[in-house]
Motif scaffolding. Structure first.
Motif, PDB file in Angstrom:
ATOM      1  N   MET A  42       1.152  -7.062  -9.238  1.00  0.00           N
ATOM      2  CA  MET A  42       1.875  -6.246  -8.266  1.00  0.00           C
ATOM      3  C   MET A  42       1.421  -4.792  -8.368  1.00  0.00           C
ATOM      4  O   MET A  42       1.443  -4.207  -9.452  1.00  0.00           O
ATOM      5  CB  MET A  42       3.390  -6.330  -8.504  1.00  0.00           C
ATOM      6  CG  MET A  42       4.202  -5.468  -7.551  1.00  0.00           C
ATOM      7  SD  MET A  42       5.984  -5.482  -7.912  1.00  0.00           S
ATOM      8  CE  MET A  42       6.389  -7.169  -7.448  1.00  0.00           C
ATOM      9  N   LEU A  78       2.095  -0.932  -7.768  1.00  0.00           N
ATOM     10  CA  LEU A  78       3.320  -0.145  -7.715  1.00  0.00           C
ATOM     11  C   LEU A  78       3.153   1.208  -7.056  1.00  0.00           C
ATOM     12  O   LEU A  78       4.131   1.948  -6.918  1.00  0.00           O
ATOM     13  CB  LEU A  78       3.861   0.053  -9.141  1.00  0.00           C
ATOM     14  CG  LEU A  78       4.099  -1.223  -9.953  1.00  0.00           C
ATOM     15  CD1 LEU A  78       4.619  -0.860 -11.337  1.00  0.00           C
ATOM     16  CD2 LEU A  78       5.066  -2.152  -9.249  1.00  0.00           C
ATOM     17  N   ILE A  79       1.957   1.568  -6.679  1.00  0.00           N
ATOM     18  CA  ILE A  79       1.710   2.907  -6.139  1.00  0.00           C
ATOM     19  C   ILE A  79       0.701   2.825  -5.000  1.00  0.00           C
ATOM     20  O   ILE A  79      -0.268   2.061  -5.069  1.00  0.00           O
ATOM     21  CB  ILE A  79       1.205   3.855  -7.263  1.00  0.00           C
ATOM     22  CG1 ILE A  79       0.998   5.273  -6.724  1.00  0.00           C
ATOM     23  CG2 ILE A  79      -0.064   3.331  -7.898  1.00  0.00           C
ATOM     24  CD1 ILE A  79       0.637   6.282  -7.814  1.00  0.00           C
ATOM     25  N   THR A 103       3.140   6.534  -1.650  1.00  0.00           N
ATOM     26  CA  THR A 103       4.101   5.431  -1.794  1.00  0.00           C
ATOM     27  C   THR A 103       5.339   5.604  -0.927  1.00  0.00           C
ATOM     28  O   THR A 103       5.765   4.667  -0.236  1.00  0.00           O
ATOM     29  CB  THR A 103       4.523   5.287  -3.271  1.00  0.00           C
ATOM     30  OG1 THR A 103       3.363   5.220  -4.085  1.00  0.00           O
ATOM     31  CG2 THR A 103       5.359   4.036  -3.467  1.00  0.00           C
TER      32      THR A 103
END
Length: 367
Positions: free
Chosen positions: A1, A3-4, A56
Motif C-alpha cells: 500500500m 501512503l503518500i 496526498t
C-alpha cells in the motif's frame, strides 16, 4: 500500500512569502494548485523552481489541509543544518527535524526544569480547536492589556507552527508573549518534549501570567466516541493539576454545526470531561437563551460532569461585546463569528474565567 502521493510541479507564482513559510502557485501538467513551502525545512522558493511535492491531501480531495507541501526544491536540494540542538521531532520519518529543546542538557534553560517547584495556581486555558485561540486572546487582552500570555501548541493536529496564520497575526500584533511547541509539533519560540515541560517553560522561562493550550490548525475526528485528537484536552487538564496550576477547560459548544454529535455541547467535550480527565477543571458555560441552556443542561445531566468538575455559568454580555469589536480573524469550520457566535463566545467565557483566577490566585473554585 502506497501512503503518500508525490509529484513534481513548477513554481509559477509566489502567492505570499514570510520568514518561515511561503505559499506558492505550482503547475502540475496543466493544473494549477497552491503549495506550502516551509523555508526552514526546504529553503527558499523562486519562480521557475521545480519542486517535489507531497500531493496526498489534494489527491484525497481533503477540505482541511487540501493543498500540496514542498518536500524538496529540486533546483536547490542541498541544505546545511544549523548548529545547536539534539532533540529529534518527526523521529525516524524522512522529514525528521532537530530542535534545541528548552530542557535538553545543552540548553541554557536546562537548570530551570531541574529546580521547578510549582505553577502556583497559574491559570491554564485548555482548548481543543485552533480556532478557539483568537477569542481567548482577545478577551484576555481586553480585560488586561498588560497580561503576559504564552501559547502552547500541541501535536494533536498540524505539527509546524509556521502553518498557523492565527499565530502569525497574534505575534505581529504583540498579543502573545511567546509560543511553545510540544511533542512532535515544532517551530515555536521554544520547543519542549511534552506538555509538562511546556507548562514549566511558560511559567519560568517566558514568565507568563496565563497560558493557552490548543492544538494547531486541523483536528482529526472519526464520529466515534474516543476517535478524535481533541481527546488530549483531558490529559492536559490532569497535567496542569499535577504541576499545581489551575485548569480551565474550554467546552466546544455550537448550534451552527448540522452534525448532531456536535450540536450544543459537542460529544468531544462530553467525552473528555466525563471519561478522560481524572482531575477537576473549571468549565465556563455562557448563559444563552432558555432553549439552548436547557439543551446543554440535558446533555450534561447524562454524564458525571457536574460532580467531577466545577461548572460556572457566566453572563456573556461583556465577552460578546469584546468579540463583536474584534479585528482578529475568527473562523471555525468555515463559519464566521456571526454564523457561529456560541462557539466563539464560549471560548471567550473561558478566558473570562482565566482573568477571575488570575485576579485571585487563591480562589479555590474546585471544592
Amino acid at each position: 500500500m502506497i501512503l503518500i502521493g508525490v509529484k513534481i510541479g513548477k513554481a509559477i507564482e509566489i502567492l505570499e512569502e514570510g520568514d518561515n513559510k511561503t505559499e506558492v502557485l505550482v503547475k502540475i501538467n496543466d493544473k494549477h494548485d497552491k503549495a506550502v513551502n516551509y523555508n526552514r525545512l526546504t529553503g527558499r522558493v523562486r519562480i521557475g523552481d521545480d519542486l517535489l511535492l507531497n500531493t496526498t491531501a489534494v489527491d484525497l480531495n481533503l477540505g482541511t489541509g487540501g493543498y500540496h507541501f514542498v518536500l524538496s526544491n529540486l533546483d536547490r536540494p542541498s541544505i546545511n543544518l544549523s548548529p545547536g540542538g539534539h532533540i529529534m521531532k518527526l523521529r525516524y520519518s524522512p522529514f525528521q527535524v532537530k530542535v534545541c529543546a528548552a530542557e535538553e542538557q545543552e540548553s541554557i534553560y536546562h537548570e530551570v526544569f531541574k529546580t521547578f517547584q510549582s505553577l502556583n495556581h497559574m491559570p491554564v486555558v485548555i482548548g481543543t480547536l485552533h480556532s478557539m485561540l483568537p477569542p481567548i486572546i482577545e478577551v484576555l487582552k481586553a480585560n488586561n492589556k498588560n497580561i503576559k500570555i504564552a501559547y502552547i501548541m500541541t501535536d494533536g493536529a498540524a505539527l509546524p507552527i509556521d502553518l498557523s496564520n492565527i499565530v502569525k497575526d497574534l505575534k505581529e500584533k504583540v498579543l502573545i508573549e511567546g509560543t511553545i511547541t510540544i511533542g512532535n509539533a515544532f517551530g515555536g519560540d521554544l520547543d519542549c518534549v511534552n506538555i509538562y515541560n511546556g507548562l514549566i517553560a511558560a511559567k519560568d522561562i517566558l514568565k507568563c501570567d496565563i497560558v493557552v493550550v490548543t492544538m494547531g490548525p486541523g483536528i482529526v475526528g472519526t464520529a466515534t466516541q474516543f476517535g478524535f485528537s481533541g481527546i488530549e484536552q483531558g490529559n492536559i487538564i490532569d497535567a496542569v493539576n499535577d504541576l499545581g496550576g489551575t485548569p480551565i477547560a474550554v467546552p466546544r459548544i455550537t448550534f451552527a454545526d448540522m452534525r448532531k454529535r456536535h450540536s450544543g455541547m459537542s460529544h468531544h467535550t462530553l467525552t473528555v470531561l466525563d471519561k478522560i480527565s481524572k482531575t477537576k477543571a473549571f468549565v465556563g458555560i455562557p448563559k444563552f437563551e432558555k432553549s439552548k441552556n436547557e439543551y446543554i443542561s440535558s446533555q450534561i445531566n447524562h454524564t458525571s460532569i457536574q460532580m467531577k468538575h466545577k461548572i460556572i455559568h457566566i453572563d456573556p454580555v461583556n465577552v460578546t461585546s469584546i468579540l463583536e469589536k474584534s479585528t482578529l480573524n475568527m473562523r471555525t469550520m468555515g463559519r464566521s463569528f456571526q454564523k457561529d457566535k456560541e462557539f466563539f463566545i464560549t471560548a471567550g467565557v473561558a478566558a473570562q474565567l482565566g482573568i477571575m483566577v488570575l485576579n485571585d490566585p487563591q480562589l479555590d473554585l474546585l471544592k
